[in-house]
Write a protein that holds these residues in place. Structure first.
Motif, PDB file in Angstrom:
ATOM      1  N   PHE A 305      21.607 -14.077  -7.938  1.00  0.00           N
ATOM      2  CA  PHE A 305      20.696 -12.632  -9.270  1.00  0.00           C
ATOM      3  C   PHE A 305      20.619 -13.184 -10.608  1.00  0.00           C
ATOM      4  N   GLU A 306      19.439 -12.417 -11.073  1.00  0.00           N
ATOM      5  CA  GLU A 306      19.183 -13.239 -12.307  1.00  0.00           C
ATOM      6  C   GLU A 306      20.554 -12.757 -13.043  1.00  0.00           C
ATOM      7  N   PRO A 307      20.722 -13.946 -14.034  1.00  0.00           N
ATOM      8  CA  PRO A 307      22.334 -15.048 -14.534  1.00  0.00           C
ATOM      9  C   PRO A 307      22.317 -13.878 -16.085  1.00  0.00           C
ATOM     10  N   GLY A 308      21.250 -13.694 -16.857  1.00  0.00           N
ATOM     11  CA  GLY A 308      20.933 -13.256 -17.903  1.00  0.00           C
ATOM     12  C   GLY A 308      21.840 -14.256 -19.051  1.00  0.00           C
ATOM     13  N   SER A 309      22.689 -13.027 -19.886  1.00  0.00           N
ATOM     14  CA  SER A 309      22.698 -13.787 -20.991  1.00  0.00           C
ATOM     15  C   SER A 309      23.607 -15.002 -20.686  1.00  0.00           C
ATOM     16  N   THR A 310      24.455 -14.841 -19.882  1.00  0.00           N
ATOM     17  CA  THR A 310      25.058 -16.081 -19.247  1.00  0.00           C
ATOM     18  C   THR A 310      24.480 -17.411 -19.389  1.00  0.00           C
ATOM     19  N   GLY A 401      23.433 -20.697  -1.226  1.00  0.00           N
ATOM     20  CA  GLY A 401      22.207 -20.546  -1.553  1.00  0.00           C
ATOM     21  C   GLY A 401      22.284 -21.205  -2.397  1.00  0.00           C
ATOM     22  N   ALA A 402      20.506 -21.884  -2.675  1.00  0.00           N
ATOM     23  CA  ALA A 402      20.517 -22.794  -3.617  1.00  0.00           C
ATOM     24  C   ALA A 402      19.962 -22.413  -4.824  1.00  0.00           C
ATOM     25  N   GLY A 403      19.077 -21.063  -4.794  1.00  0.00           N
ATOM     26  CA  GLY A 403      18.990 -19.646  -6.600  1.00  0.00           C
ATOM     27  C   GLY A 403      17.342 -20.509  -6.257  1.00  0.00           C
ATOM     28  N   ILE A 404      16.845 -19.842  -7.369  1.00  0.00           N
ATOM     29  CA  ILE A 404      15.239 -19.733  -7.315  1.00  0.00           C
ATOM     30  C   ILE A 404      15.104 -20.525  -9.131  1.00  0.00           C
ATOM     31  N   LEU A 405      14.815 -21.880  -9.298  1.00  0.00           N
ATOM     32  CA  LEU A 405      13.725 -22.095 -10.019  1.00  0.00           C
ATOM     33  C   LEU A 405      12.811 -22.932 -10.519  1.00  0.00           C
ATOM     34  N   ALA A 406      11.250 -22.086 -10.514  1.00  0.00           N
ATOM     35  CA  ALA A 406      10.634 -22.304 -10.279  1.00  0.00           C
ATOM     36  C   ALA A 406       9.984 -23.655 -11.538  1.00  0.00           C
ATOM     37  N   TYR A 423      16.186 -14.675 -17.252  1.00  0.00           N
ATOM     38  CA  TYR A 423      15.656 -14.292 -16.211  1.00  0.00           C
ATOM     39  C   TYR A 423      14.603 -14.335 -16.087  1.00  0.00           C
ATOM     40  N   SER A 424      13.706 -14.685 -14.934  1.00  0.00           N
ATOM     41  CA  SER A 424      12.777 -15.352 -13.946  1.00  0.00           C
ATOM     42  C   SER A 424      13.091 -16.672 -13.635  1.00  0.00           C
ATOM     43  N   LEU A 425      14.663 -16.641 -13.068  1.00  0.00           N
ATOM     44  CA  LEU A 425      15.481 -17.227 -12.046  1.00  0.00           C
ATOM     45  C   LEU A 425      16.591 -16.857 -11.715  1.00  0.00           C
ATOM     46  N   SER A 426      16.536 -17.297 -10.732  1.00  0.00           N
ATOM     47  CA  SER A 426      18.285 -16.785  -9.587  1.00  0.00           C
ATOM     48  C   SER A 426      19.118 -17.672  -9.410  1.00  0.00           C
ATOM     49  N   VAL A 427      20.289 -17.136  -9.749  1.00  0.00           N
ATOM     50  CA  VAL A 427      21.193 -18.206  -9.186  1.00  0.00           C
ATOM     51  C   VAL A 427      22.827 -17.537  -8.270  1.00  0.00           C
ATOM     52  N   THR A 428      23.499 -18.096  -8.341  1.00  0.00           N
ATOM     53  CA  THR A 428      25.196 -17.504  -7.668  1.00  0.00           C
ATOM     54  C   THR A 428      26.028 -17.542  -8.675  1.00  0.00           C
ATOM     55  N   PRO A 429      27.189 -16.752  -7.752  1.00  0.00           N
ATOM     56  CA  PRO A 429      28.074 -17.357  -9.143  1.00  0.00           C
ATOM     57  C   PRO A 429      28.456 -18.192  -8.648  1.00  0.00           C
ATOM     58  N   LEU A 430      28.752 -18.815  -8.028  1.00  0.00           N
ATOM     59  CA  LEU A 430      29.285 -20.565  -7.845  1.00  0.00           C
ATOM     60  C   LEU A 430      28.730 -21.512  -8.782  1.00  0.00           C
ATOM     61  N   GLN A 431      27.364 -21.219  -8.730  1.00  0.00           N
ATOM     62  CA  GLN A 431      26.231 -21.724  -9.506  1.00  0.00           C
ATOM     63  C   GLN A 431      27.182 -22.230 -11.223  1.00  0.00           C
TER      64      GLN A 431
END
Length: 594
Positions: A305-310, A401-406, A423-431
């Motif tokens: 998911f995109e982590p938003g303000s976190t 999952g590895a997430g997405i960070l271009a 936004y424009s990146l994706s992470v896992t809750p564990l990350q």
């Protein structure tokens, strides 16, 4: 009359001798019989020599196949325990029933008895046995109660046998299903820790040679060919008590907020050990076949998911580490928006001029856009990557999952600014939980582990000074004026960050949201890092902001964990003040009570 006399007289008158009957030659016949018996004895002796000396191996093998069999000795799978030795997964003995179709295929009466005993349709049982009539093995029932199996075996139906096996049992049920996973009918791990450590947990079956009677039943053990080796036990880092708290509070939040699903992770900041990991909806690992496949997914490590303000504390940490800003740098966020290519980045309010700390307190998107402009693309990317985003945590959990960070070479003109506020990146809750644990651990990152004592030495990824500064900034989020006052815990300083991110859909963004809260406690002596994610909470119920629907989950779980681990308060002032207020009315009441 005369004729007869004359013939008799003639014979005697001629003086001819009387013809005697032939007699048996006893000696000759005895010799013949003796010869035949001798030949027979020789033949028998030759046959015996052939069977017992010349071709003894072949005939011994043939005999053994009829009366001897090497049978497997089942062994139990290793037990899985929590960090305190409490059982989370155990193996219990059960029985499985099987039949030799050749022994029963031509006996309809016995087939009917078998079907009745197993409460199985007679016609279906007859069809199954008929299809396997040329085989010697057919499972009837796997892993049933031993008492029920003995009732069937007591009927002495030809060709029906029992085999001892083991079945996995999970005492905590749904509360820890996603961490443990489950095993299949052959007792091999299919998901979770059961799969990751299948070889460790699986025992090695033994083998023994037995004698069988004409019905194929083992009547005597001849030799132990190989002793069974039980599986090894596995101690997880999970704390069963904190795990239950996490699942209970998450389940309650999903129900009350109307969310589609929820995820929560609790880490030990000092070691990186996973103390709790829960998902809702869950499933019962003791009855997997009745659950939905989608409920088996451990969203904490597989879903992105995109982590938003976190991510905002990391954006600030990157600029602090690069020496571009200080906690007191002033930022003019008026008029509450800033250009981002042909789009606009907006705040919920026009916050005017804020310090760097104020940007975190108020969660200003405009402020983050200004901060990240002071960093090069490569500086920002390298820092976010260093904090664990865009790569697996190497926790060892299957399917992580590895997430997405271009890479910056693929960024467009707006991506860095958009990434600065989540936004424009994706992470896992564990990350996310790991990144916050790194901030709380003076900048030292640990690899998350599900094993008790499986911690690594850690690696410093940012300076302790910067980590301490960011922690103090995040502390203001849970204090009066911050966006997550519902995450505060009496007697303890809490640092954290809310997040509310729109969910991507169809090339754009829907009107559904992820509601986040990520935090650590206590601030002065950090012990726990926790992330809570609710997927699509219903705005008409409790709203969809992380500070209102996710933060209370953090508070309830971490407050319980602090008590369970006897962590001393680091905010005695507020604790004493609150206690003095509660005791004062009681004292007054005693005075006026007659």
């Amino acid at each position: 009359m005369n004729f007869r006399s004359n013939r008799g007289n003639n014979n005697r008158g001629n003086g001819a001798p009387r013809v005697a009957r032939s007699r048996y030659d006893v000696r000759k016949r005895l010799m013949i019989v003796g010869g035949l018996l001798g030949l027979s004895s020789f033949a028998l002796l030759a046959f015996a020599v052939d069977r017992q000396i010349i071709h003894s191996d072949f005939y011994r093998k043939e005999g053994n196949e009829r009366y001897q069999r090497d049978v497997e000795i089942p062994t139990n799978r290793g037990m899985i325990t929590d960090r305190h030795g409490e059982p989370l997964a155990v193996s219990t003995p059960v029985m499985s029933l099987w039949v030799n179709p050749q022994d029963i295929a031509n006996n309809p009466r016995e087939i009917d008895r078998l079907a009745d005993a197993l409460q199985y349709p007679r016609a279906e049982m007859a069809r199954m046995i008929s299809e396997k009539s040329k085989k010697e093995f057919l499972w009837l029932r796997r892993r049933i109660n031993p008492a029920a199996a003995q009732k069937v075996l007591a009927l002495r139906i030809p060709g029906v046998y029992g085999q001892r096996e083991f079945k996995r049992f999970y005492p905590q049920g749904e509360a820890i299903a996603h961490v443990l996973g489950f095993t299949n009918i052959d007792d091999h791990g299919q998901e979770g820790m059961e799969l990751a450590f299948d070889e460790w947990l699986s025992g090695k079956p033994g083998k023994q040679r037995v004698l069988r009677d004409r019905r194929g039943r083992a009547v005597e053990s001849v030799d132990l060919l190989k002793a069974a080796e039980p599986g090894k036990d596995l101690a997880l880092s999970i704390d069963r008590r904190i795990q239950y708290l996490t699942y209970r509070e998450l389940n309650k939040a999903v129900e009350e907020s109307g969310a589609i699903s929820g995820t929560a992770v609790v880490l030990d900041i000092r070691t990186g050990e996973v103390l709790a990991m829960a998902n809702v909806p869950s499933f019962n690992p003791n009855a997997v076949s009745g659950s939905k496949q989608d409920a088996h997914r451990n969203r904490a490590v597989t879903d992105l998911f995109e982590p938003g303000s976190t991510i905002k504390p990391l954006t600030v940490a990157a600029a602090l580490e690069a020496g571009k800003i200080t906690p007191n740098t002033l930022w003019n966020t008026s008029p509450g928006w800033i250009a981002n290519g042909r789009y606009q980045t907006k705040d919920t309010h026009n916050y005017g001029t804020l310090t760097t700390t104020g940007l975190i307190t108020k969660s200003s998107n405009v402020g983050m856009s200004l901060v990240v402009r002071r960093l090069s693309d490569r500086q920002f990317y390298d820092f976010i990557r260093k904090m664990g985003y865009g790569q697996r945590t190497n926790s060892g959990f299957p399917g992580e999952g590895a997430g997405i960070l271009a890479d910056p070479s693929r960024w467009d003109g707006t991506q860095k600014q958009t990434m600065s506020y989540g936004y424009s990146l994706s992470v896992t809750p564990l990350q996310v939980a790991r990144a916050y644990a790194t901030l709380a651990n003076n900048g030292t990152a640990h690899t998350p582990t599900f094993l008790k004592g499986g911690s690594d030495e850690g690696k410093e990824v940012l300076s302790p000074k910067v980590a301490h500064e960011v922690m103090k900034m995040m502390q203001t989020v849970t204090e009066p004026g911050g966006t997550a006052t519902q995450a505060s815990i009496l007697g303890y300083h809490v640092a954290g960050k809310t997040g509310t991110a729109r969910i991507a859909s169809g090339g754009g963004y829907s009107r559904r949201y992820f509601a986040f809260f990520a935090g650590v406690a206590p601030v002065d002596n950090p012990r726990f890092s926790m992330v809570v994610v609710l997927n699509s909470p219903d705005a008409s119920k409790k709203g969809y902001y992380g500070g209102t629907v996710s933060a209370p989950v953090f508070r309830n779980v971490i407050e319980g964990a602090l008590r369970l681990d006897d962590v001393p308060p680091d905010d005695l002032q507020s604790w004493l003040a609150a206690n003095s207020k509660t005791k004062a009315p009681a004292a007054a009441a005693k005075v006026v009570t007659p």
